[in-house]
Scaffold this motif. Sequence first.
Motif, PDB file in Angstrom:
ATOM      1  N   UNK A 129       0.821  -1.209   0.000  1.00 42.73           N
ATOM      2  CA  UNK A 129       0.000   0.000   0.000  1.00 42.73           C
ATOM      3  C   UNK A 129       0.855   1.259   0.000  1.00 42.73           C
ATOM      4  N   UNK A 130       1.952   1.235   0.731  1.00 38.93           N
ATOM      5  CA  UNK A 130       2.803   2.407   0.779  1.00 38.93           C
ATOM      6  C   UNK A 130       3.503   2.639  -0.560  1.00 38.93           C
ATOM      7  N   UNK A 131       3.991   1.561  -1.171  1.00 33.24           N
ATOM      8  CA  UNK A 131       4.622   1.695  -2.481  1.00 33.24           C
ATOM      9  C   UNK A 131       3.639   2.163  -3.534  1.00 33.24           C
ATOM     10  N   UNK A 164      12.110   2.615   1.715  1.00 34.03           N
ATOM     11  CA  UNK A 164      11.585   2.717   0.356  1.00 34.03           C
ATOM     12  C   UNK A 164      12.749   3.151  -0.528  1.00 34.03           C
ATOM     13  N   UNK A 165      12.990   2.391  -1.578  1.00 34.11           N
ATOM     14  CA  UNK A 165      14.105   2.694  -2.482  1.00 34.11           C
ATOM     15  C   UNK A 165      13.579   2.865  -3.897  1.00 34.11           C
ATOM     16  N   UNK A 168      11.113  -0.169  -4.547  1.00 31.94           N
ATOM     17  CA  UNK A 168      11.111  -1.298  -3.620  1.00 31.94           C
ATOM     18  C   UNK A 168      10.821  -0.824  -2.203  1.00 31.94           C
ATOM     19  N   UNK A 169       9.845  -1.451  -1.580  1.00 33.72           N
ATOM     20  CA  UNK A 169       9.543  -1.185  -0.174  1.00 33.72           C
ATOM     21  C   UNK A 169       9.885  -2.443   0.612  1.00 33.72           C
ATOM     22  N   UNK A 204       7.737  -5.373  -1.284  1.00 35.90           N
ATOM     23  CA  UNK A 204       6.865  -5.122  -2.441  1.00 35.90           C
ATOM     24  C   UNK A 204       7.689  -4.381  -3.472  1.00 35.90           C
ATOM     25  N   UNK A 205       7.528  -4.744  -4.737  1.00 32.35           N
ATOM     26  CA  UNK A 205       8.278  -4.099  -5.823  1.00 32.35           C
ATOM     27  C   UNK A 205       7.318  -3.594  -6.884  1.00 32.35           C
ATOM     28  N   UNK A 206       7.637  -2.418  -7.398  1.00 32.23           N
ATOM     29  CA  UNK A 206       6.869  -1.800  -8.477  1.00 32.23           C
ATOM     30  C   UNK A 206       7.852  -1.337  -9.545  1.00 32.23           C
ATOM     31  N   UNK A 207       7.430  -1.387 -10.793  1.00 35.56           N
ATOM     32  CA  UNK A 207       8.292  -0.885 -11.856  1.00 35.56           C
ATOM     33  C   UNK A 207       7.435  -0.292 -12.963  1.00 35.56           C
ATOM     34  N   UNK A 208       8.052   0.535 -13.755  1.00 37.39           N
ATOM     35  CA  UNK A 208       7.335   1.187 -14.844  1.00 37.39           C
ATOM     36  C   UNK A 208       8.186   2.266 -15.468  1.00 37.39           C
ATOM     37  N   UNK A 209       7.512   3.232 -16.080  1.00 40.38           N
ATOM     38  CA  UNK A 209       8.184   4.345 -16.747  1.00 40.38           C
ATOM     39  C   UNK A 209       7.592   5.652 -16.267  1.00 40.38           C
ATOM     40  N   UNK A 210       8.442   6.684 -16.183  1.00 44.37           N
ATOM     41  CA  UNK A 210       7.966   7.990 -15.727  1.00 44.37           C
ATOM     42  C   UNK A 210       8.658   9.089 -16.520  1.00 44.37           C
ATOM     43  N   UNK A 211       7.971  10.235 -16.612  1.00 40.24           N
ATOM     44  CA  UNK A 211       8.585  11.382 -17.282  1.00 40.24           C
ATOM     45  C   UNK A 211       8.230  12.657 -16.531  1.00 40.24           C
TER      46      UNK A 211
END
Length: 198
Positions: A13-15, A95-96, A120-121, A133-140
């Motif tokens: 939830x935090x990530x 959180x990294x 990564x949390x 928990x891990x999340x990935x994607x793209x940002x601009x």
Amino acid sequence: MPRVKVLKGVAHNLGSSFISLMNYTADDYSMGHILRFARESECSTLTIDLLHGTGNPAGLLQDPISDLPSRYLGMFHRLVESAGSDRSLIQTATLTLTYDLLSSQPSPIPSEPQSAYTCDVSIVDKRGKDYAARFDGWWFVERAEHNRLVTASNMKGSLERKPRSWRWPWIVLAVVLALGIGFVVWVFVLAHTFKNGI
């Protein structure tokens, strides 16, 4: 009795909150600010200590997101408590966020390429068990485009207003003259009618 298994959900939830569109600060998403600072400093990784509300490196936490660690410290504590756990059961919590500054792809804004990221949390309890928990994607970065649009809009408005500004005195004068002439004609017609009537 406080539980530790729920810490997995807390990490998720935090990530999710951190990378969401709800994490907005001033004129861009917090993720966009961090990406902008990362490109400027060539430092790609931000680490936030969720137990103490600190973050490193400081170069990625400049204004307007300098208070980001303390904000997520408060959120972390609320999530832990609402999940039925307790901070005393937690050894570390971090959180990294890491951007891959060497890879990019086009974004909806032509001049602002996207960069890949991982978030990564990690919450480690007193027994040493890691709830991650891990999340990935793209940002601009969207801030630059926003500023360009505002500037362009202001310039356009200024250019559109200037040619019209000189017209108003002449328009007012024309209206006054038309009313004056109309009044004179009316008086003349009225006087002529009255004279003929007599």
